[in-house]
Design a protein around this motif. Structure first.
Motif, PDB file in Angstrom:
ATOM      1  N   GLY A 590       0.815  -1.135   0.098  1.00 16.17           N
ATOM      2  CA  GLY A 590       0.066   0.132  -0.041  1.00 16.17           C
ATOM      3  C   GLY A 590       0.894   1.479  -0.005  1.00 16.17           C
ATOM      4  N   VAL A 591       1.838   1.206   0.688  1.00 16.18           N
ATOM      5  CA  VAL A 591       3.007   2.483   0.693  1.00 16.18           C
ATOM      6  C   VAL A 591       4.302   2.148   0.234  1.00 16.18           C
ATOM      7  CG1 VAL A 591       1.749   3.410   2.798  1.00 16.18           C
ATOM      8  CG2 VAL A 591       3.526   1.470   3.005  1.00 16.18           C
ATOM      9  N   VAL A 592       4.405   1.186  -0.462  1.00 14.30           N
ATOM     10  CA  VAL A 592       5.744   0.668  -1.077  1.00 14.30           C
ATOM     11  C   VAL A 592       5.447   0.533  -2.576  1.00 14.30           C
ATOM     12  CG1 VAL A 592       7.734  -0.609  -1.140  1.00 14.30           C
ATOM     13  CG2 VAL A 592       6.950   0.090   1.018  1.00 14.30           C
ATOM     14  N   THR A 593       5.966   1.079  -3.314  1.00 14.87           N
ATOM     15  CA  THR A 593       5.968   0.530  -4.645  1.00 14.87           C
ATOM     16  C   THR A 593       7.252   0.406  -5.486  1.00 14.87           C
ATOM     17  OG1 THR A 593       5.913   2.856  -5.715  1.00 14.87           O
ATOM     18  CG2 THR A 593       3.655   1.926  -5.172  1.00 14.87           C
ATOM     19  N   PHE A 594       7.316  -0.261  -6.471  1.00 11.46           N
ATOM     20  CA  PHE A 594       8.653  -0.532  -7.270  1.00 11.46           C
ATOM     21  C   PHE A 594       8.716  -0.015  -8.632  1.00 11.46           C
ATOM     22  CE2 PHE A 594       7.291  -3.867  -4.024  1.00 11.46           C
ATOM     23  CZ  PHE A 594       8.676  -4.180  -3.329  1.00 11.46           C
ATOM     24  N   ALA A 595       9.748   0.790  -8.562  1.00 10.03           N
ATOM     25  CA  ALA A 595       9.951   1.592  -9.817  1.00 10.03           C
ATOM     26  C   ALA A 595       9.581   0.432 -10.973  1.00 10.03           C
ATOM     27  CB  ALA A 595      11.217   2.116  -9.882  1.00 10.03           C
ATOM     28  N   ASN A 596       9.079   0.930 -12.111  1.00 10.34           N
ATOM     29  CA  ASN A 596       9.139   0.566 -13.343  1.00 10.34           C
ATOM     30  C   ASN A 596      10.195   0.552 -14.132  1.00 10.34           C
ATOM     31  OD1 ASN A 596       6.368  -0.421 -13.121  1.00 10.34           O
ATOM     32  ND2 ASN A 596       5.417   1.495 -13.703  1.00 10.34           N
ATOM     33  N   CYS A 597      10.938   1.581 -13.852  1.00  7.15           N
ATOM     34  CA  CYS A 597      12.388   1.689 -14.771  1.00  7.15           C
ATOM     35  C   CYS A 597      13.304   0.697 -14.749  1.00  7.15           C
ATOM     36  CB  CYS A 597      12.994   3.010 -14.505  1.00  7.15           C
ATOM     37  SG  CYS A 597      13.075   3.374 -12.747  1.00  7.15           S
ATOM     38  N   CYS A 598      13.416   0.199 -13.067  1.00  2.00           N
ATOM     39  CA  CYS A 598      14.577  -0.766 -13.109  1.00  2.00           C
ATOM     40  C   CYS A 598      13.689  -2.193 -12.388  1.00  2.00           C
ATOM     41  CB  CYS A 598      15.521  -0.255 -12.199  1.00  2.00           C
ATOM     42  SG  CYS A 598      14.901   0.106 -10.656  1.00  2.00           S
ATOM     43  N   ASP A 604      17.951  -7.855  -5.222  1.00  3.81           N
ATOM     44  CA  ASP A 604      18.755  -6.962  -5.846  1.00  3.81           C
ATOM     45  C   ASP A 604      19.070  -5.791  -4.687  1.00  3.81           C
ATOM     46  OD1 ASP A 604      18.377  -7.849  -8.165  1.00  3.81           O
ATOM     47  OD2 ASP A 604      16.487  -6.708  -8.513  1.00  3.81           O
ATOM     48  N   ASP A 605      20.343  -5.247  -4.974  1.00  2.00           N
ATOM     49  CA  ASP A 605      20.837  -4.020  -4.086  1.00  2.00           C
ATOM     50  C   ASP A 605      19.496  -3.122  -4.262  1.00  2.00           C
ATOM     51  OD1 ASP A 605      22.877  -5.551  -2.969  1.00  2.00           O
ATOM     52  OD2 ASP A 605      24.418  -5.115  -4.394  1.00  2.00           O
ATOM     53  N   VAL A 606      19.142  -2.420  -3.364  1.00  3.48           N
ATOM     54  CA  VAL A 606      18.081  -1.481  -3.542  1.00  3.48           C
ATOM     55  C   VAL A 606      18.150  -0.205  -2.609  1.00  3.48           C
ATOM     56  CG1 VAL A 606      16.303  -3.101  -4.404  1.00  3.48           C
ATOM     57  CG2 VAL A 606      16.408  -2.658  -1.936  1.00  3.48           C
ATOM     58  N   MET A 607      17.395   0.886  -3.308  1.00  5.23           N
ATOM     59  CA  MET A 607      17.490   2.287  -2.179  1.00  5.23           C
ATOM     60  C   MET A 607      15.916   2.488  -2.595  1.00  5.23           C
ATOM     61  SD  MET A 607      19.849   3.322  -0.485  1.00  5.23           S
ATOM     62  CE  MET A 607      19.672   4.851  -0.204  1.00  5.23           C
ATOM     63  N   VAL A 618      10.752   1.799  -4.779  1.00  2.00           N
ATOM     64  CA  VAL A 618      12.039   1.352  -4.762  1.00  2.00           C
ATOM     65  C   VAL A 618      12.699   1.355  -6.036  1.00  2.00           C
ATOM     66  CG1 VAL A 618      13.035  -0.770  -4.015  1.00  2.00           C
ATOM     67  CG2 VAL A 618      10.943  -0.130  -2.778  1.00  2.00           C
ATOM     68  N   HIS A 619      14.023   1.485  -5.878  1.00  2.00           N
ATOM     69  CA  HIS A 619      14.881   1.352  -7.201  1.00  2.00           C
ATOM     70  C   HIS A 619      16.162   0.453  -6.772  1.00  2.00           C
ATOM     71  CE1 HIS A 619      13.279   5.053  -9.619  1.00  2.00           C
ATOM     72  NE2 HIS A 619      12.885   5.184  -8.411  1.00  2.00           N
ATOM     73  N   ARG A 620      16.532  -0.035  -8.042  1.00  2.00           N
ATOM     74  CA  ARG A 620      17.850  -0.946  -7.729  1.00  2.00           C
ATOM     75  C   ARG A 620      19.106  -0.023  -7.603  1.00  2.00           C
ATOM     76  NH1 ARG A 620      17.192  -4.413 -13.021  1.00  2.00           N
ATOM     77  NH2 ARG A 620      19.429  -4.532 -12.878  1.00  2.00           N
ATOM     78  N   THR A 621      20.039  -0.086  -7.009  1.00  2.00           N
ATOM     79  CA  THR A 621      21.288   0.930  -6.959  1.00  2.00           C
ATOM     80  C   THR A 621      21.937   1.189  -8.318  1.00  2.00           C
ATOM     81  OG1 THR A 621      22.424  -0.814  -6.058  1.00  2.00           O
ATOM     82  CG2 THR A 621      21.405   0.105  -4.572  1.00  2.00           C
ATOM     83  N   ASP A 622      21.737   0.147  -9.239  1.00  2.00           N
ATOM     84  CA  ASP A 622      22.407   0.333 -10.554  1.00  2.00           C
ATOM     85  C   ASP A 622      21.256   1.146 -11.409  1.00  2.00           C
ATOM     86  OD1 ASP A 622      20.722  -1.689 -10.818  1.00  2.00           O
ATOM     87  OD2 ASP A 622      22.195  -3.039 -11.818  1.00  2.00           O
ATOM     88  N   CYS A 623      20.542   1.747 -10.953  1.00  2.00           N
ATOM     89  CA  CYS A 623      19.246   2.282 -11.880  1.00  2.00           C
ATOM     90  C   CYS A 623      19.899   3.338 -12.572  1.00  2.00           C
ATOM     91  CB  CYS A 623      17.902   2.468 -11.093  1.00  2.00           C
ATOM     92  SG  CYS A 623      16.685   3.312 -12.126  1.00  2.00           S
ATOM     93  N   ALA A 624      19.461   3.815 -13.816  1.00  2.00           N
ATOM     94  CA  ALA A 624      20.068   4.695 -14.461  1.00  2.00           C
ATOM     95  C   ALA A 624      19.384   6.160 -14.075  1.00  2.00           C
ATOM     96  CB  ALA A 624      19.828   4.580 -16.069  1.00  2.00           C
ATOM     97  N   ASN A 625      18.201   5.922 -13.567  1.00  5.37           N
ATOM     98  CA  ASN A 625      17.405   7.201 -13.001  1.00  5.37           C
ATOM     99  C   ASN A 625      17.936   7.879 -11.587  1.00  5.37           C
ATOM    100  OD1 ASN A 625      15.660   7.445 -15.200  1.00  5.37           O
ATOM    101  ND2 ASN A 625      14.325   5.938 -14.339  1.00  5.37           N
ATOM    102  N   LEU A 626      18.905   7.000 -10.958  1.00  6.23           N
ATOM    103  CA  LEU A 626      19.209   7.473  -9.854  1.00  6.23           C
ATOM    104  C   LEU A 626      19.959   8.808  -9.701  1.00  6.23           C
ATOM    105  CD1 LEU A 626      20.373   4.253  -7.711  1.00  6.23           C
ATOM    106  CD2 LEU A 626      18.184   5.411  -7.720  1.00  6.23           C
ATOM    107  N   ALA A 627      20.747   9.139 -10.816  1.00  3.74           N
ATOM    108  CA  ALA A 627      21.402  10.266 -10.952  1.00  3.74           C
ATOM    109  C   ALA A 627      20.616  11.549 -10.976  1.00  3.74           C
ATOM    110  CB  ALA A 627      22.104  10.507 -12.263  1.00  3.74           C
ATOM    111  N   GLU A 628      19.461  11.552 -11.425  1.00  2.00           N
ATOM    112  CA  GLU A 628      18.447  12.511 -11.253  1.00  2.00           C
ATOM    113  C   GLU A 628      17.963  12.582  -9.914  1.00  2.00           C
ATOM    114  OE1 GLU A 628      16.345  15.887 -12.425  1.00  2.00           O
ATOM    115  OE2 GLU A 628      17.842  14.605 -13.468  1.00  2.00           O
ATOM    116  N   TYR A 629      17.669  11.443  -9.248  1.00  6.09           N
ATOM    117  CA  TYR A 629      17.078  11.479  -7.725  1.00  6.09           C
ATOM    118  C   TYR A 629      17.981  11.914  -6.878  1.00  6.09           C
ATOM    119  CZ  TYR A 629      13.261   8.712  -9.939  1.00  6.09           C
ATOM    120  OH  TYR A 629      12.085   8.574 -10.785  1.00  6.09           O
ATOM    121  N   ARG A 630      19.216  11.807  -7.100  1.00  4.41           N
ATOM    122  CA  ARG A 630      20.221  12.320  -5.924  1.00  4.41           C
ATOM    123  C   ARG A 630      20.166  13.955  -5.758  1.00  4.41           C
ATOM    124  NH1 ARG A 630      23.792   7.829  -8.289  1.00  4.41           N
ATOM    125  NH2 ARG A 630      24.051   6.103  -6.848  1.00  4.41           N
TER     126      ARG A 630
END
Length: 724
Positions: A590-598, A604-607, A618-630
């Motif tokens: 209900g309060v946690v969703t898993f990113a469609n991008c990765c 998996d290692d996740v953040m 939730v994203h994988r730590t090697d997700c390409a979108n993390l750079a934007e979210y940082r």
């Protein structure tokens, strides 16, 4: 001296390497025959080529290429050697000095009889072309009564002529195409030879209406990507369930032809989109009991449409066709047609009477052949007293279209309607206003109700009244799409009040299951729901529920319970902590969703990233979108996986496969064997040989995913698999 002597005394037959390409094609198609019989085919070609020496077709090719091509068509159907030899020689008696006796002495009396049976169709002289065609048709039916192989040769002859119709004049193309569509394609259908029938129809349609054929063919080729993906996903879901039930099967999507689409558009007044708004599949299993078992399986995947199941296994069609037909409610609002049959039924469905030779060489005739023999015999017997060839032809035309009825208006005009049509279908066929105001009918001057089913040859008159209006019960017995559409349009206003009442009952029943009722739902919550979903009033929501546009259980869950506020303390929903990490157990959807991008999965290692209105994503730590979210470190949440994790998680696979029918089902089956569910299927790229497909699947963790990849990679049709 016999005409055959100089031919047979000629030079030694050319070795296979020196044979013309069209003869090698015949040999390749006839590979099922013993070597000595294939040698007989080459000898027949030598005889035919020498007999037709100097003769050319209008295209300029040697004439012998035509009868050999006709024989190749038959070889592809798996017929016997006598039929193939007769096909090679079928024009020699008429167009060359060779006689029946000479052919009989070299190739046997049966071959000679077959050649003569085909030849006699064109021997006589007639006053006009129409009478000639009718008398030829009568003679063909008589020849069929003696040996059905005569019509096989004639159909193959016609099919090759249609394939090479471009050399004819415009007038000849039109005449031959119309004759093909009116006579030869229906005969092929009546004899169960659906492969030949379909090609005759397509070629006839292309010759008769080239522009319309081109437009429809282009529309079929360029179907929307969404439809192709939907078809692939449905196929994958069916294949997955069948594998879990232990079936050994073939599952192939069926593609409509331009001719079938064109005739349906004309007969039912539908647009191209409406005709194409249906998915079709053929499922081939090992035995008759498995047909019925498989029917239950597909009905468990998608709900069946009431009244659309047909059992042609227990009660075969007139041409020997056997199959189970069912129509299912599709996940995209489009119906799904499924045909279920055995391998033998599939062979007979495609080849009809020709399947006798390819399925059981020298065995007893199959059901299609028995029924064809009986049909021809009864037809000849019943038509002996016919006054003329033209009358005979018209009578047979009615018999060749068993799925249609031919009726007469009071003025004597002929109207064709689908089988089982009623007088009300006839009324709407005349005019929509006549149908809307119909109250009764006179069939052959006898008063009958509107639900009366009609049969060919009846004269129908509709009785109307200005005060009459359509009734909902009419939808229970009308057959034609035109009638059904017109009735629904008229009933739409009348149905609204009934729909509101039905929707009220359905929603109340769903609320009762949750310990509530519509009267007990707080007014503010109800008004909020209506506003969120843009319903102007409660009646609109209730009508939508009754019409199936919104599920009552889903509405009831929202109205009966206050959903948790995702802005509340996230930690309460996450459960235990381990150090600084919040551990995911799988119960926090209900309060946690898993990113469609990765698409992270357990292992998996996740953040986590805290998103307004969505909770933690939730994203994988090697997700390409993390750079934007940082750029927003204050929104990051340190998370990990608990030791005990429940639920299934989405992941995507990129699979490179051979581009041929049935491959998708094989991959889906391998995924099913690994106990994984397929959520989506999408073609990323495809050419003539290779297709790249994206499978969205559900797995429990990385170990499960590795098992799925391993099983898919083992398939011979798969060139590569990787996680996306």
């Amino acid at each position: 001296m016999s005409q055959l002597e100089p031919i047979l005394a000629g030079p030694t037959p050319a070795p296979d390497a020196e044979l013309p390409d069209y003869v090698r094609a015949l040999e390749a198609a006839a590979i099922y025959l013993p070597e000595d019989q294939r040698a007989t085919l080459v000898r027949a070609w030598r005889v035919g080529a020498a007999a037709h020496a100097g003769q050319t077709r209008k295209s300029g090719e040697p004439y012998i290429t035509h009868p050999v091509a006709a024989a190749t068509v038959l070889a592809e159907q798996g017929v016997d050697i006598e039929t193939l030899v007769a096909a090679i020689l079928h024009d020699t008696i008429e167009d060359t000095p060779l006689t029946r006796e000479e052919i009989a002495s070299e190739f046997g009396a049966t071959v000679a009889d077959l050649v003569e049976g085909v030849t006699k169709l064109d021997k006589l002289q007639f006053r006009d072309r129409q009478e000639a065609a009718a008398e030829s048709f009568r003679k063909m039916m008589l020849a069929m009564a003696r040996d059905l192989r005569v019509i096989l040769i004639k159909l193959a002859d016609r099919l090759h002529n249609m394939r090479t119709l471009g050399a004819q004049s415009a007038e000849a193309r039109t005449r031959i195409a119309r004759e093909t569509l009116e006579i030869y394609a229906p005969i092929a259908q009546r004899l169960g030879m659906n492969l030949i029938k379909a090609e005759l129809q397509d070629l006839g349609f292309r010759a008769l209406h080239p522009w319309r054929h081109a437009v429809l063919a282009r529309r079929i080729r360029t179907q929307p990507v969404v439809r192709r993906e939907a078809l692939a996903k449905i196929e994958a879901q069916l294949a997955q369930r069948l594998v879990k039930e232990g079936f050994d099967f073939r599952l192939v999507g069926r593609v409509k032809s331009p001719w079938s689409i064109y005739t349906k558009m004309r007969a039912e007044g539908k647009t191209f989109t409406q005709v194409m708004d249906m998915f079709g599949f053929r499922l081939v299993v090992r035995s008759v009991p498995e047909c019925y078992h498989a029917l239950g399986v597909v009905h468990s995947v998608f709900k069946p449409v009431d009244g659309r199941f047909r059992d042609f296994v227990a009660i075969p069609k007139a041409n020997g066709y056997q199959s189970l037909h069912t129509v299912l409610f599709g996940p995209y609002g489009s119906p799904i047609e499924v045909q279920i049959r055995t391998e033998e039924m599939d062979l007979i469905a495609e080849r009809g009477i020709a399947a006798h030779w390819s399925y059981k060489h020298g065995g007893s005739a199959n059901s299609a052949q028995n029924r064809a023999q009986s049909w021809v015999a009864n037809l000849i017997e019943s038509q002996r007293a016919t006054g003329s060839s033209l009358e005979f032809l018209e009578n047979v035309k009615i018999d060749l279209f068993p799925d249609e009825v031919y009726l007469f208006t009071p003025k004597g005009d002929i109207m064709a309607l689908p089988r089982n049509s009623t007088t009300l279908d006839f009324a709407y066929g005349v005019h929509t206003d006549v149908g809307n105001h119909a109250v009764a009918a006179r069939v052959d001057k006898r008063l009958v109700p509107l639900r009366t089913k009609l049969v060919s040859g009846q004269s129908v008159e509709i009785i109307t009244a200005k005060s009459a209006a359509p009734k909902p019960q009419w939808l229970e017995f009308v057959v034609t799409g035109k009638a059904r559409t017109a009735i629904r349009h008229q009933l739409k206003q009348l149905e609204h009040e009934d729909a509101v009442q039905l929707g009220h009952r359905m929603l109340d029943r769903a609320l009762e299951g949750l310990g509530s009722s519509l009267d007990r739902v707080p007014q503010t919550r109800l008004e909020s729901y209506l506003a969120d979903h843009r319903y102007p009033r409660l009646e609109a929501l209730l009508a939508d529920i009754a019409l199936g546009n919104r599920m009552p259980t889903q509405v009831a869950q929202v109205l009966a319970h206050r959903l948790p506020d995702k802005s509340d303390a996230v930690d309460l929903a996450f459960g235990a902590r381990q150090g600084e990490k919040i551990l995911i157990t799988g119960a926090e959807r209900g309060v946690v969703t898993f990113a469609n991008c990765c698409m992270p999965i357990p292992g998996d290692d996740v953040m986590g990233y805290h998103t307004a209105g969505r909770g933690v994503v939730v994203h994988r730590t090697d997700c390409a979108n993390l750079a934007e979210y940082r750029k927003s470190p204050e929104r990051w949440v340190s998370i990990g996986w608990d030791r005990e994790i429940t639920g299934d998680y989405q992941v995507a696979l990129r699979v490179e496969v051979d581009n041929r029918p049935g491959v998708l089902a094989q991959v889906a089956a391998a995924i099913a064997v690994a106990d994984s569910n397929i959520d989506s299927v999408e073609y990323l790229d495809r050419d003539k040989n290779i297709a790249v497909i994206r499978f969205g699947i559900e797995v429990s963790d990385r170990t499960h995913l590795a098992d799925v990849i391993r099983r898919v990679r083992r398939l011979g049709v798969v060139h590569g698999v990787q996680r996306m």
